[in-house]
Design an enzyme around this catalytic site. Structure first.
Site, PDB file in Angstrom:
ATOM      1  N   SER A 219       4.262  -8.669 -30.328  1.00  0.00           N
ATOM      2  CA  SER A 219       2.865  -8.292 -30.550  1.00  0.00           C
ATOM      3  C   SER A 219       2.338  -8.865 -31.866  1.00  0.00           C
ATOM      4  CB  SER A 219       2.741  -6.766 -30.482  1.00  0.00           C
ATOM      5  OG  SER A 219       1.403  -6.362 -30.396  1.00  0.00           O
TER       6      SER A 219
ATOM      7  N   ASP B 152       1.373  -5.554 -19.022  1.00  0.00           N
ATOM      8  CA  ASP B 152       0.937  -5.371 -20.403  1.00  0.00           C
ATOM      9  C   ASP B 152      -0.561  -5.103 -20.444  1.00  0.00           C
ATOM     10  OD1 ASP B 152       0.356  -5.535 -23.152  1.00  0.00           O
ATOM     11  OD2 ASP B 152       1.909  -7.053 -23.470  1.00  0.00           O
TER      12      ASP B 152
ATOM     13  N   HIS C 202       3.757  -3.268 -22.560  1.00  0.00           N
ATOM     14  CA  HIS C 202       3.703  -3.830 -23.909  1.00  0.00           C
ATOM     15  C   HIS C 202       4.864  -3.265 -24.727  1.00  0.00           C
ATOM     16  CE1 HIS C 202       1.645  -5.957 -27.121  1.00  0.00           C
ATOM     17  NE2 HIS C 202       1.851  -4.925 -27.908  1.00  0.00           N
TER      18      HIS C 202
END
Length: 338
Positions: free
Chosen positions: A42, A128, A168
């Site tokens: 991320s 995600d 995610h």
């Protein structure tokens, strides 16, 4: 003053908070500059691509999990939250690649020829909902644009691993019920060993299977590497994992692993540095793993302890002059990278 500092550190320790004064500096090791990579999840993926493009002579290879293309936010938080996370509109890979080439030519980032024999591995999940799959797919197109437009980069390998089903998070080998969720500590029990695949992509086929890590996870004083004394908006303490042979002064590789937002040690303890799976593979490949740690702040506004990929640390955040990019370079040099 020394007594008061020690007393305060004692109070911090009792409350579970790290004190920088108790952590030593990084050890000086023998590192192989031909065996170096950066990886991140991320915001950590954005930081990894920033390190790779700002200093390709040091970090030619990168593994990016749920991250977007270099330069996407252009110093704008609104753009970061829309185009660079939700993909609305999708990032323009060709325009970003052209901008990167301009910045390299001006010396703002490194000479792109440093990526010539590098590897880029992009891992992102179909489920995600935080960083849209189209954003990660644009990252693959960004690197392909660079490779196809620069003759010197024809050997750059780009692998887009976007067909897996997870949310995610960073998938780990164990199975559980959170693979389709994005919940702390953001290690999805998916039955897929992302760390092992990252090592394979970065350093080739392993000589053996990984087992429980046998090396040493050490804490170190991050404030010792502030570039020119400037605040890099990091936590006082970071971590470094030393495989047994590396601690014994064998010549070893290096991976810098950047956590994601809300995944720093203040938020999740040692979950990322112990449980993400990097350490056991580090033993197999003889690769030291550096785990820098951010800190949350309200001024500048970074309440989730993200790496700076939109400009909270200054306008030059993703360049060779960025305070966090320079901190990483100072740290790896202190660790023994030539």
């Amino acid at each position: 003053m020394r007594y008061l500092t020690g007393l305060l550190c004692g109070v911090f320790l009792l409350s579970g908070v790290a004190c920088a004064d108790e952590a030593p500096p990084l050890p000086k090791l023998k590192l192989d500059p031909a065996k170096v990579a950066v990886a991140g999840l991320s915001s950590g993926a954005y930081m990894a691509t920033q390190m790779q493009l700002a200093y390709p002579e040091l970090f030619p290879s990168a593994a990016l999990v749920a991250g977007g293309p270099f330069g996407c936010a252009a110093g704008r938080l609104d753009l970061a939250l829309s185009t660079c996370m939700k993909g609305v509109p999708a990032p323009d890979a060709a325009a970003l690649a052209a901008k990167a080439k301009q910045r390299a030519a001006s010396g703002d980032i490194g000479a792109l020829k440093g990526l010539a024999h590098g590897q880029v591995y992009l891992l992102h999940g179909k489920d995600d909902a935080v960083v849209a799959p189209v954003v990660a797919e644009t990252t693959a197109r960004f690197y392909e644009q660079l490779r196809d437009s620069e003759p010197a980069l024809k050997s750059l390998k780009v692998t887009d691993d976007g067909g897996r089903v997870f949310a995610h998070n960073l998938p780990i080998a164990a199975t559980g019920d959170d693979c389709d969720k994005s919940v702390s500590p953001y290690l999805g029990h998916c039955g897929f060993d992302a760390a092992g695949e990252i090592f394979r992509q970065m350093f080739g086929k392993p000589a053996r299977d990984a087992s429980a890590p046998k090396g040493e996870l050490r804490r170190f004083n991050q404030d010792a590497y502030r570039p020119g004394g400037a605040d890099a908006f990091l936590a006082p303490t970071g971590y470094v994992y030393l495989p047994p042979d590396c601690a014994a002064r064998k010549r070893c590789g290096l991976m810098v692993a950047f956590h994601g937002c809300k995944q720093n040690a203040d938020a999740v303890g040692e979950a990322f540095v112990n449980d993400a799976g990097f350490n056991r593979w580090a033993d197999v490949y003889d690769v030291v793993v550096l785990y820098p740690q951010t800190r949350a702040s309200t001024a500048p506004m970074n309440p989730q302890a993200c790496w700076d990929w939109w400009g909270y640390s200054g306008d030059n955040y993703d360049s060779r002059q960025g305070v966090q990019t320079r901190w990483v370079v100072d740290a790896v040099k202190a660790l023994g990278l030539p």
